[in-house]
Design a protein around this motif. Structure first.
Motif, PDB file in Angstrom:
ATOM      1  N   UNK A   1      50.385  33.789  35.598  1.00  0.00           N
ATOM      2  CA  UNK A   1      48.951  33.806  35.890  1.00  0.00           C
ATOM      3  C   UNK A   1      48.482  35.263  35.872  1.00  0.00           C
ATOM      4  N   UNK A   2      47.641  35.601  34.902  1.00  0.00           N
ATOM      5  CA  UNK A   2      47.172  36.978  34.718  1.00  0.00           C
ATOM      6  C   UNK A   2      45.805  37.123  35.373  1.00  0.00           C
ATOM      7  N   UNK A   3      45.701  38.066  36.291  1.00  0.00           N
ATOM      8  CA  UNK A   3      44.448  38.306  37.002  1.00  0.00           C
ATOM      9  C   UNK A   3      43.676  39.428  36.319  1.00  0.00           C
ATOM     10  N   UNK A   4      42.452  39.119  35.894  1.00  0.00           N
ATOM     11  CA  UNK A   4      41.588  40.143  35.283  1.00  0.00           C
ATOM     12  C   UNK A   4      40.145  39.862  35.689  1.00  0.00           C
ATOM     13  N   UNK A   5      39.801  40.210  36.941  1.00  0.00           N
ATOM     14  CA  UNK A   5      38.458  39.938  37.455  1.00  0.00           C
ATOM     15  C   UNK A   5      37.395  40.671  36.632  1.00  0.00           C
ATOM     16  N   UNK A   6      36.179  40.104  36.616  1.00  0.00           N
ATOM     17  CA  UNK A   6      35.703  38.909  37.338  1.00  0.00           C
ATOM     18  C   UNK A   6      35.977  37.607  36.598  1.00  0.00           C
ATOM     19  N   UNK A   7      36.762  37.649  35.519  1.00  0.00           N
ATOM     20  CA  UNK A   7      37.046  36.446  34.751  1.00  0.00           C
ATOM     21  C   UNK A   7      38.062  35.568  35.480  1.00  0.00           C
ATOM     22  N   UNK A   8      38.109  34.301  35.080  1.00  0.00           N
ATOM     23  CA  UNK A   8      39.128  33.414  35.631  1.00  0.00           C
ATOM     24  C   UNK A   8      40.500  33.823  35.121  1.00  0.00           C
ATOM     25  N   UNK A   9      41.526  33.372  35.811  1.00  0.00           N
ATOM     26  CA  UNK A   9      42.880  33.742  35.428  1.00  0.00           C
ATOM     27  C   UNK A   9      43.183  33.327  33.986  1.00  0.00           C
TER      28      UNK A   9
END
Length: 500
Positions: free
Chosen positions: A380-388
């Motif tokens: 699960x890649x976190x790249x705010x503000x987008x969804x994972x």
């Protein structure tokens, strides 16, 4: 293997140049004018080799040689010491590299190739064509600085510089200085050694300067670029696992991979390595949301022994495994096919059910783990503000799918690639200038190491071995050994690059 189009272009280009040169020299009407034109511009052509020589920089070299004579004396004496040490160190390094190459040839482990300190570089083979400009400019800069050292050191020792030039051999650029050999033969061996060692000394200094600039780059760019806030995506390989509507895009800032925080490119790489070598991460979900596998088809074994419970063509569901809740007769592993994005969005990661106990809400969750093939991971890649971004595959594939940088622009008009360009160029300068220092230090025929060794023997053995012919014989065998060592490294390195 060497790319055929690249080979055809190089061979075709050189054949066209050599054929044109031959025809003009054989022409009775154009030969004299053509040869005069070449001579007036300092050009010389031969098969796979073209060089240009000029005297326009002689005044610059002379000016540099007059700056602070005392400091330059200490500077070039330091270069002499470095050159002698580098000559010994280069032999040790090449011997070690040869051992590593032979070990790699007899090993099936592909990771051993990255352990070598020195590697043969062939554009288009183990050097991406997108980085050819970095390579050639850094190589030319390293060569120019190398020859600048020779020229200034020679003028300090009252040796005339006939000219400076640039050449291209096949596809590799370089530089040279033409010294007046009569003057060179009249000075002492120590003076000669200062001149011959100046090239590798300046390559070493350039390498250190590029390293320092690379280290200071975050501070130099601090007013316009920030660091430590994540890894900025600068390129996504089209059609890769990271591409797509819910994938990564240029300008996204990655801040996490599962429970591993990402503050920069180094964290990105280390997190992927950790996720590759640790068991698959689980996710805490309420027990009521689980559906047994019989509702979606029975669980079955894959060929590698792992379990699956979803249809092969499912793009939104994933098979999860979990331990049967303790209220039942026995705790056995069960499988459920569930919509993956719904199950992992907003949930915390876990390793066991104990990680999912919420003492405040008095609600116990269950740790469900994606049931995947061996070495495959769900990330699960976190790249705010987008969804994972959800990735399923081999972690190194994710690493190769995107290019990232530590530098995040503070203003929208700034280009994303400027820090990348500076970083990449500095890394090439460090690698190539350092490599030139090592290779030219090797006691090998036709390299600086030959003249360094001869001058060193004349300066140190003249009282021990009084016969000049014996000293020359000792030098010859040492040069023969050094040449064989370098040739073996180059030959095996070429074979490893092109044949495997």
């Amino acid at each position: 293997m060497i790319p055929v189009p690249l080979l055809v272009c190089v061979m075709g280009g050189w054949c066209a140049v050599y054929l044109t040169d031959t025809l003009l020299k054989l022409s009775s009407t154009h030969r004299i004018r053509y040869e005069s034109w070449l001579a007036s511009r300092g050009l010389m052509l031969s098969p796979f080799h073209v060089r240009w020589q000029t005297t326009m920089f002689n005044r610059l070299f002379a000016y540099c040689a007059r700056i602070n004579p005392r400091a330059q004396y200490l500077w070039f004496n330091s270069g002499l010491v470095f050159g002698v040490v580098a000559m010994l160190g280069s032999v040790v390094l090449l011997t070690r590299t040869l051992q590593q190459t032979l070990a790699q040839m007899t090993s099936e482990d592909p990771r051993m190739g990255g352990q070598q300190a020195l590697q043969v570089v062939i554009p288009g083979v183990n050097l991406p064509t997108s980085q050819l400009a970095y390579f050639f400019i850094a190589l030319l800069l390293s060569g120019v600085i190398h020859e600048l050292g020779h020229a200034v050191a020679a003028l300090r020792e009252q040796v005339r510089v006939n000219g400076f030039g640039i050449f291209v051999f096949v596809v590799y650029p370089g530089a040279f200085v033409d010294l007046f050999t009569t003057h060179l033969s009249l000075i002492s061996p120590t003076q000669q050694l200062r001149i011959f060692c100046a090239g590798v000394w300046h390559n070493f200094v350039l390498c250190v300067a590029a390293l320092a600039f690379l280290f200071l780059l975050p501070f130099l760019l601090f007013p316009v670029y920030s660091t430590g806030g994540g890894a900025l995506v600068t390129e996504v390989v089209q059609g890769s696992a990271a591409d797509g509507p819910r994938g990564l895009a240029v300008g996204d800032i990655v801040t996490g991979l599962e429970d591993c925080p990402v503050s920069g490119v180094e964290d990105w790489s280390s997190c992927l390595t950790r996720l590759s070598h640790t068991p698959q991460t689980g996710y805490c979900v309420p027990g009521a949301s689980l559906q047994p596998s019989w509702a979606h088809g029975r669980a079955f074994k894959r060929l590698d022994g792992t379990m699956d419970c979803c249809s092969n063509n499912s793009l939104t569901d994933l098979c999860f495994s979990y331990m049967r809740p303790p209220g039942k007769n026995s705790r056995e592993r069960e499988y459920a096919c569930m919509p993956v994005r719904k199950m992992v969005s907003g949930t915390q990661v876990c390793r066991t059910d104990a990680d999912c106990v919420d003492g405040h809400a008095h609600v116990d969750g269950i740790c469900v783990t994606p049931s995947l093939e061996n070495r495959t991971r769900f990330i699960r890649v976190t790249h705010p503000p987008n969804t994972h971004m959800l990735f399923v595959g081999y972690p190194p594939h994710l690493q190769y799918a995107v290019s990232l940088t530590n530098f995040i622009p503070r203003f929208g008009f700034l280009h994303l690639d400027l820090p990348v360009f500076l970083e990449t160029f500095c890394k090439y300068v460090v690698s190539l200038s350092g490599a030139l220092a090592v290779v030219n230090s090797v006691p090998c025929f036709a390299l600086d190491g030959q003249w360094m060794l001869n001058a060193l023997l004349e300066a140190t053995l003249v009282t021990v071995v009084t016969d000049r012919q014996r000293r020359e014989l000792i030098g010859f065998f040492l040069l023969l050994a050094g040449s064989a060592l370098l040739a073996a490294n180059v030959a095996l390195g070429l074979w490893m690059v092109t044949a495997r």
